[in-house]
Design a protein around this motif. Structure first.
Motif, PDB file in Angstrom:
ATOM      1  N   MET A  60       1.687 105.861  77.427  1.00  0.00           N
ATOM      2  CA  MET A  60       2.656 106.505  78.481  1.00  0.00           C
ATOM      3  C   MET A  60       3.768 107.010  77.668  1.00  0.00           C
ATOM      4  O   MET A  60       4.361 108.049  78.607  1.00  0.00           O
ATOM      5  CB  MET A  60       3.178 105.011  79.202  1.00  0.00           C
ATOM      6  CG  MET A  60       2.027 104.340  79.924  1.00  0.00           C
ATOM      7  SD  MET A  60       1.488 105.550  81.397  1.00  0.00           S
ATOM      8  CE  MET A  60       0.481 104.191  82.262  1.00  0.00           C
ATOM      9  N   GLY A  61       4.113 106.883  76.782  1.00  0.00           N
ATOM     10  CA  GLY A  61       5.387 107.602  76.121  1.00  0.00           C
ATOM     11  C   GLY A  61       6.560 106.948  76.128  1.00  0.00           C
ATOM     12  O   GLY A  61       6.594 105.663  75.587  1.00  0.00           O
ATOM     13  N   GLN A  87       2.128  99.055  72.203  1.00  0.00           N
ATOM     14  CA  GLN A  87       0.982  99.754  71.911  1.00  0.00           C
ATOM     15  C   GLN A  87       0.195  99.976  73.092  1.00  0.00           C
ATOM     16  O   GLN A  87      -0.444 101.042  73.585  1.00  0.00           O
ATOM     17  CB  GLN A  87       0.015  99.124  71.018  1.00  0.00           C
ATOM     18  CG  GLN A  87      -1.142 100.021  70.284  1.00  0.00           C
ATOM     19  CD  GLN A  87      -1.263  99.403  69.030  1.00  0.00           C
ATOM     20  OE1 GLN A  87      -1.186  98.317  68.260  1.00  0.00           O
ATOM     21  NE2 GLN A  87      -2.150 100.093  68.216  1.00  0.00           N
ATOM     22  N   SER A  88       0.344  99.013  74.291  1.00  0.00           N
ATOM     23  CA  SER A  88      -0.267  99.359  75.707  1.00  0.00           C
ATOM     24  C   SER A  88       0.671  99.782  76.511  1.00  0.00           C
ATOM     25  O   SER A  88       1.767  99.462  76.631  1.00  0.00           O
ATOM     26  CB  SER A  88      -0.815  97.963  76.211  1.00  0.00           C
ATOM     27  OG  SER A  88      -1.013  98.096  77.515  1.00  0.00           O
ATOM     28  N   GLY A  89       0.342 101.119  77.482  1.00  0.00           N
ATOM     29  CA  GLY A  89       1.130 101.393  78.225  1.00  0.00           C
ATOM     30  C   GLY A  89       1.203 100.585  79.645  1.00  0.00           C
ATOM     31  O   GLY A  89       2.390 100.484  80.153  1.00  0.00           O
ATOM     32  N   GLY A  90       0.209 100.151  79.953  1.00  0.00           N
ATOM     33  CA  GLY A  90       0.247  99.257  81.094  1.00  0.00           C
ATOM     34  C   GLY A  90       1.274  97.826  80.902  1.00  0.00           C
ATOM     35  O   GLY A  90       1.982  97.264  81.778  1.00  0.00           O
ATOM     36  N   ASN A  91       0.809  97.285  79.428  1.00  0.00           N
ATOM     37  CA  ASN A  91       1.820  96.150  79.147  1.00  0.00           C
ATOM     38  C   ASN A  91       3.009  96.398  79.192  1.00  0.00           C
ATOM     39  O   ASN A  91       3.906  95.770  79.445  1.00  0.00           O
ATOM     40  CB  ASN A  91       1.067  95.440  78.065  1.00  0.00           C
ATOM     41  CG  ASN A  91      -0.059  94.756  78.051  1.00  0.00           C
ATOM     42  OD1 ASN A  91      -0.452  94.521  79.384  1.00  0.00           O
ATOM     43  ND2 ASN A  91      -0.726  94.308  77.155  1.00  0.00           N
ATOM     44  N   LEU A  95       6.133  94.799  81.171  1.00  0.00           N
ATOM     45  CA  LEU A  95       7.164  94.067  80.562  1.00  0.00           C
ATOM     46  C   LEU A  95       8.649  94.462  81.162  1.00  0.00           C
ATOM     47  O   LEU A  95       9.256  93.763  81.451  1.00  0.00           O
ATOM     48  CB  LEU A  95       6.998  94.354  78.991  1.00  0.00           C
ATOM     49  CG  LEU A  95       8.234  93.794  78.125  1.00  0.00           C
ATOM     50  CD1 LEU A  95       8.587  92.227  78.347  1.00  0.00           C
ATOM     51  CD2 LEU A  95       8.009  94.246  76.762  1.00  0.00           C
ATOM     52  N   VAL A  96       8.591  95.927  81.349  1.00  0.00           N
ATOM     53  CA  VAL A  96       9.746  96.424  82.012  1.00  0.00           C
ATOM     54  C   VAL A  96      10.152  95.892  83.264  1.00  0.00           C
ATOM     55  O   VAL A  96      10.882  95.327  83.719  1.00  0.00           O
ATOM     56  CB  VAL A  96       9.554  97.946  82.220  1.00  0.00           C
ATOM     57  CG1 VAL A  96      10.850  98.443  82.954  1.00  0.00           C
ATOM     58  CG2 VAL A  96       9.943  98.526  80.758  1.00  0.00           C
ATOM     59  N   HIS A  97       8.930  95.752  84.142  1.00  0.00           N
ATOM     60  CA  HIS A  97       9.130  95.136  85.441  1.00  0.00           C
ATOM     61  C   HIS A  97       9.386  93.554  85.547  1.00  0.00           C
ATOM     62  O   HIS A  97      10.438  93.095  86.003  1.00  0.00           O
ATOM     63  CB  HIS A  97       7.897  95.381  86.250  1.00  0.00           C
ATOM     64  CG  HIS A  97       7.453  96.585  86.793  1.00  0.00           C
ATOM     65  ND1 HIS A  97       6.457  97.206  87.092  1.00  0.00           N
ATOM     66  CD2 HIS A  97       8.392  97.541  87.141  1.00  0.00           C
ATOM     67  CE1 HIS A  97       6.459  98.491  87.376  1.00  0.00           C
ATOM     68  NE2 HIS A  97       7.760  98.906  87.497  1.00  0.00           N
ATOM     69  N   SER A  98       8.826  92.676  84.663  1.00  0.00           N
ATOM     70  CA  SER A  98       9.066  91.366  84.146  1.00  0.00           C
ATOM     71  C   SER A  98      10.635  91.051  84.093  1.00  0.00           C
ATOM     72  O   SER A  98      11.307  90.230  84.576  1.00  0.00           O
ATOM     73  CB  SER A  98       8.053  91.025  83.407  1.00  0.00           C
ATOM     74  OG  SER A  98       8.386  89.449  82.887  1.00  0.00           O
ATOM     75  N   ALA A  99      10.951  91.747  82.863  1.00  0.00           N
ATOM     76  CA  ALA A  99      12.123  91.738  82.424  1.00  0.00           C
ATOM     77  C   ALA A  99      13.408  92.153  83.380  1.00  0.00           C
ATOM     78  O   ALA A  99      14.507  91.507  83.494  1.00  0.00           O
ATOM     79  CB  ALA A  99      12.402  92.452  81.250  1.00  0.00           C
ATOM     80  N   ALA A 137      11.900  93.658  71.072  1.00  0.00           N
ATOM     81  CA  ALA A 137      10.588  93.221  71.967  1.00  0.00           C
ATOM     82  C   ALA A 137       9.432  94.153  71.633  1.00  0.00           C
ATOM     83  O   ALA A 137       9.526  95.218  71.391  1.00  0.00           O
ATOM     84  CB  ALA A 137      10.515  92.943  73.158  1.00  0.00           C
ATOM     85  N   ALA A 138       8.360  93.460  70.654  1.00  0.00           N
ATOM     86  CA  ALA A 138       7.071  94.088  70.467  1.00  0.00           C
ATOM     87  C   ALA A 138       5.719  93.675  71.071  1.00  0.00           C
ATOM     88  O   ALA A 138       5.768  92.486  71.098  1.00  0.00           O
ATOM     89  CB  ALA A 138       7.143  94.224  69.138  1.00  0.00           C
ATOM     90  N   TYR A 139       4.707  94.425  71.453  1.00  0.00           N
ATOM     91  CA  TYR A 139       3.483  94.074  71.966  1.00  0.00           C
ATOM     92  C   TYR A 139       2.722  95.060  70.904  1.00  0.00           C
ATOM     93  O   TYR A 139       2.654  96.332  71.084  1.00  0.00           O
ATOM     94  CB  TYR A 139       3.105  94.499  73.534  1.00  0.00           C
ATOM     95  CG  TYR A 139       1.628  94.494  73.541  1.00  0.00           C
ATOM     96  CD1 TYR A 139       1.086  93.306  73.684  1.00  0.00           C
ATOM     97  CD2 TYR A 139       0.921  95.409  73.569  1.00  0.00           C
ATOM     98  CE1 TYR A 139      -0.375  92.889  73.788  1.00  0.00           C
ATOM     99  CE2 TYR A 139      -0.484  95.371  73.786  1.00  0.00           C
ATOM    100  CZ  TYR A 139      -0.925  93.959  73.909  1.00  0.00           C
ATOM    101  OH  TYR A 139      -2.601  94.044  74.088  1.00  0.00           O
ATOM    102  N   LEU A 140       1.798  94.291  69.942  1.00  0.00           N
ATOM    103  CA  LEU A 140       1.262  94.939  69.070  1.00  0.00           C
ATOM    104  C   LEU A 140      -0.338  94.476  69.141  1.00  0.00           C
ATOM    105  O   LEU A 140      -0.573  93.316  69.361  1.00  0.00           O
ATOM    106  CB  LEU A 140       1.613  94.648  67.371  1.00  0.00           C
ATOM    107  CG  LEU A 140       3.216  94.655  67.159  1.00  0.00           C
ATOM    108  CD1 LEU A 140       3.258  94.271  65.759  1.00  0.00           C
ATOM    109  CD2 LEU A 140       3.289  96.315  67.378  1.00  0.00           C
ATOM    110  N   GLU A 141      -1.341  95.522  69.106  1.00  0.00           N
ATOM    111  CA  GLU A 141      -2.774  95.336  69.093  1.00  0.00           C
ATOM    112  C   GLU A 141      -3.289  95.346  67.649  1.00  0.00           C
ATOM    113  O   GLU A 141      -4.271  94.690  67.312  1.00  0.00           O
ATOM    114  CB  GLU A 141      -3.271  96.156  70.024  1.00  0.00           C
ATOM    115  CG  GLU A 141      -3.087  95.842  71.603  1.00  0.00           C
ATOM    116  CD  GLU A 141      -3.821  96.743  72.202  1.00  0.00           C
ATOM    117  OE1 GLU A 141      -4.727  97.585  72.041  1.00  0.00           O
ATOM    118  OE2 GLU A 141      -3.922  96.434  73.817  1.00  0.00           O
TER     119      GLU A 141
END
Length: 406
Positions: A60-61, A87-91, A95-99, A137-141
């Motif tokens: 997503m960028g 790493q995931s655009g959807g996640n 995360l932005v919406h949740s926070a 915060a990080a989401y890593l695959e």
């Protein structure tokens, strides 16, 4: 544009002197096919020849509210102090919406997909130096360069708190990660060791990442000794169990403080220990309206909650106050319950001189969901960190305190 046309695009960008390209396009390494792998190799070769950096492909960028850059129309426009690499655009979007729903805001969010050039190490090093970022915060695959990631993570943690959610932790999840971003997930044990040695907080869901950020930036607990205040004996017992399972301690209420508290909260119908069940503060709990109909709750008034807070403030043995309010427990309409208990209690929280967290839990019915949302908005308006279960609050507090000690 289609993946097969991206090499031509990059050649044009090199000719135009472009410094950075972010590719939303998918269809490269993550496919696992020879054509996809070769296409990604060609992108990297063209970018290197033109001294141009690549974000992506398959991502997503960048979301940077201070400069007005976003990839979603409904992201908050006001900047904050949380930096995210995902790493995931959807996640990243989730995360932005949740926070954002919890009152948190962002400095920069980078969705980086396949990480063929700009990778997790680059972004971590950048966010660690970024003066606008207070927490990461990080989401890593997976990791493009495991050694560099370990070094970057350790340096980042030395300057600001970092919470990491490792996706693809299971065998099936690892296969999904490989087909999603082409990531080599690695073993769960290796990742757990990496995060533990670096001193980062490990989370197991996007919700846990959000809870940890609420704990870090809104609650800011100083230790694990907590006083729990709420309404409802059973709900108090359940909240106590969940808190203690995660290492949050509930020391007994000192006898002298208990004696003074009895002047505010009659012992009949409540609990004066730790937890404190303030049910008697709901005065004529089954006052019947003059017009007939179902009984409604009537509060004793904000003064009693304020007096209670004054005594809690005098307790030197606690680091944190947790207010727990359950919605679907009383045999009266939830709106009456909220008006008589939660609203005046939340008003009194502003008097608390220690870190405070609110838990809004046991929400089942439609009416309770609506009431919970109103109480969440009240917490947001007064800047009080809130959680949606006692367990979520306990895990967040425990993570934050233990990470700070490390």
């Amino acid at each position: 544009i289609p993946a097969r046309q991206t090499p031509e695009l990059l050649e044009d960008c090199v000719s135009a002197g472009v410094k950075v390209v972010q590719l939303y396009t998918a269809g490269f390494l993550e496919l696992g096919s020879g054509e996809g792998v070769e296409l990604q190799r060609r992108l990297l070769e063209i970018a290197g020849r033109g001294r141009m950096r690549l974000i992506g492909p398959n991502c997503m960028g960048v979301y940077c509210p201070r400069s007005g850059m976003s990839y979603s129309r409904d992201f908050p426009r006001e900047p904050g102090n949380i930096g995210v690499l995902c790493q995931s655009g959807g996640n990243a979007t989730y995360l932005v919406h949740s926070a954002a729903a919890r009152g948190l805001r962002f400095s920069k969010v980078l969705s980086y997909g396949n990480a063929c050039d700009v990778n997790e190490g680059d972004i971590l090093e950048y966010l660690a130096r970024d003066p606008e970022t207070a927490a990461i915060a990080a989401y890593l695959e997976g990791a493009s360069d495991g050694r560099r990631l370990a070094d970057a993570l350790a340096r980042a943690v030395s300057s600001k708190p970092v919470v990491v959610y490792k996706g693809g932790a299971t065998q099936a999840g690892g296969r999904a990660a490989a087909s999603h971003t082409g990531a080599m997930a690695g073993s769960r044990a290796a990742w757990d060791a990496l995060l533990r040695q670096a001193g980062a907080m490990a989370a197991d869901s996007v919700e846990e990442v959000t809870d940890a950020l609420v704990g870090l930036l809104q609650v800011q607990p100083r230790g694990l000794n907590a006083c729990v205040v709420g309404v409802g004996g059973g709900a108090s017992v359940l909240a106590t169990d969940e808190l203690e399972r995660e290492g949050v301690r509930l020391p007994p209420l000192p006898a002298a403080l208990r004696e003074r508290m009895e002047r505010i909260i009659p012992p009949t119908g409540g609990m004066l220990g730790n937890p404190i069940d303030a049910f008697p503060l709901v005065g004529a709990i089954l006052r019947r309206p003059a017009s007939g109909g179902a009984p409604v709750a009537a509060a004793c008034g904000d003064g009693a909650w304020g007096d209670l807070m004054g005594l809690v403030n005098e307790w030197p043995g606690i680091d944190l106050v947790v207010f727990q309010f359950a919605f679907d427990i009383p045999p009266i309409p939830v709106d009456d319950w909220v008006a008589a208990t939660m609203a005046p209690a939340l008003d009194a929280i502003s008097l608390c001189r220690r870190p405070a967290a609110v838990v809004l839990h046991s929400v089942v019915t439609d009416a309770s969901w609506r009431a919970s949302r109103r109480m969440q908005q009240k917490c947001l308006a007064q800047g009080t960190g809130f959680f949606l279960s006692p367990g979520a609050a306990a895990r967040a507090v425990s993570r934050v305190v233990r990470a700070a000690r490390r």
